[in-house]
Design a protein around this motif. Sequence first.
Motif, short mmCIF file in Angstrom:
data_model
loop_
_atom_site.label_atom_id
_atom_site.label_comp_id
_atom_site.label_asym_id
_atom_site.label_seq_id
_atom_site.Cartn_x
_atom_site.Cartn_y
_atom_site.Cartn_z
N ALA A 102 -57.18 -36.03 30.07
CA ALA A 102 -56.24 -36.38 29.00
C ALA A 102 -56.63 -35.80 27.65
N ASP A 103 -55.61 -35.46 26.85
CA ASP A 103 -55.87 -35.12 25.45
C ASP A 103 -55.84 -36.41 24.64
N SER A 124 -53.67 -37.87 22.57
CA SER A 124 -52.48 -38.72 22.63
C SER A 124 -52.33 -39.36 24.00
N GLU A 125 -52.68 -38.60 25.04
CA GLU A 125 -52.61 -39.17 26.40
C GLU A 125 -53.65 -40.27 26.58
N ARG A 126 -54.83 -40.04 26.02
CA ARG A 126 -55.88 -41.08 26.12
C ARG A 126 -55.44 -42.36 25.39
N PHE A 159 -52.40 -43.36 25.22
CA PHE A 159 -51.45 -43.99 26.15
C PHE A 159 -52.19 -44.84 27.17
N TRP A 160 -53.25 -44.27 27.76
CA TRP A 160 -54.02 -45.02 28.76
C TRP A 160 -54.74 -46.20 28.12
N SER A 214 -44.06 -42.61 32.78
CA SER A 214 -44.89 -41.75 31.91
C SER A 214 -46.26 -41.54 32.54
N LEU A 256 -47.96 -37.97 33.76
CA LEU A 256 -49.28 -37.48 33.34
C LEU A 256 -50.15 -37.14 34.55
N LYS A 276 -48.85 -33.89 35.79
CA LYS A 276 -49.20 -32.80 34.86
C LYS A 276 -50.62 -32.29 35.10
N HIS A 277 -51.54 -33.22 35.33
CA HIS A 277 -52.95 -32.84 35.47
C HIS A 277 -53.38 -32.67 36.94
#
Length: 331
Positions: A254-255, A257-259, A261-262, A278, A282, A285-286
Motif C-alpha cells: 500500500a501507498d 493513502s491506501e494504508r 484506508f486500511w 474498495s 486494492l 490492484k496489488h
Amino acid sequence: MNVTSVSPLEALSRVLTDDMDRVNALIRTRMMSENAPRIPEVTAHLIEAGGKRIRPMLTLAAARLCGYEGEDHVKLAATVEFIHTATLLHDDVVDESGQRRGRPTANLLWDNKSSVLVGDYLFARAFQLMVEPGNLRALSILSNAAAVIAEGEVLQLTAAQNIATTEDTYMTVIRGKTAALFSAATQVGPVITGAPEEQVQAMFDYGDALGICFQIVDDYLDYGGAGTAIGKNLGDDFRERKLTLPVIRAIAAADASERAFWERTIARGQQDEGDLESAMALMEKHGALASTRQAALDWAARARAALAPLPAHPLKDMLADLSDFVVERVN
C-alpha cells in the motif's frame, strides 16, 4: 458408475464408509449426557450440520494406508472430530458469528455460555477418548495439538486489527488454528501402526501442508468466492477486521493513502458503505488475491509431494488427489 464424476473426498468417504460409521456411532454415544440434555442438543446441531468430516477421515486413511488393522484408529478419529467441533463452538463465540455451514450458529440459537461450556465438555470427551488406546505418543500428539490450537486462537486475537501483522505471524496463526489438527490427525495413524519414522514424518508433513492450504483457500474465498458456496457471507473477514493473507499482502504494497484506508477500516473498525468493494479493488490492484491463490496451489503441491515415502496404496492416491481437491475452489 463414471468414476471421474466422484470427487476425491467422496471417493475417500466411500472407501472408509465402515470405519466412518463406527466413528459416527462413537461420536453419538460419547456426546450424550444424562444430566445436561443441552449438551447433545448443541453438539448435534453442529455435528449433524453436514460437515465433510475431513479430519477424522484423514486419521482413518493414514492408519489404513500404513497397514493398521486394529480398532483404536476409530477412537482417535472421533477424538479429532470432538476437538474440531469444540474449537468451532468457541470460535463462533469469539467471532460473534451468526452462520456456519449455511446454518445459524449454536451461540445464536442458544447463547454464548452454552456454546463455551459445551465446547469445554467436548474437549474433555476428546481427552477421555485419546487416552483409551493407551498409546502415549498418540496421546502426546493430540494433546499437544489441542494446546497449539488454543495458542493460535489467542495469537490471532492479539494480532487482530493490527495492520503491522506480518506474513510470519499469519502463518503461525493458521498453523495453530487449522494445520495443527490436520497434521495431528494424519500423524497418529502411522504412530498407532508402529510405522517407520519416515512415514510418520511424511504423514505429519502432508497434514501440515494440507491444513495450511485449506485455511489459505478459505481466506481467499472470503474475497474471491461465492458466499453461498462457503457457508458464510462474502467479506465476513473484512467486516470482522481479520488480518488474512490477501489483506496482509495488500497492506504490504500500500501507498500512504491506501494504508490510511486500511488503518481506518481494519485497525479502527470505521467501515462505511462501499469499503468492502474498495478493499477488494486494492487487493486486485496489488495482485494480493492472485498471489494468495498461488500460495494455496503451492501448499497443495507440497502436500502431494510429502506422500512420496508412503507405500503404494489406493489410499495414497486418494490423499494426493485430496490436496488438489482442496484448491479446486480457487480455480
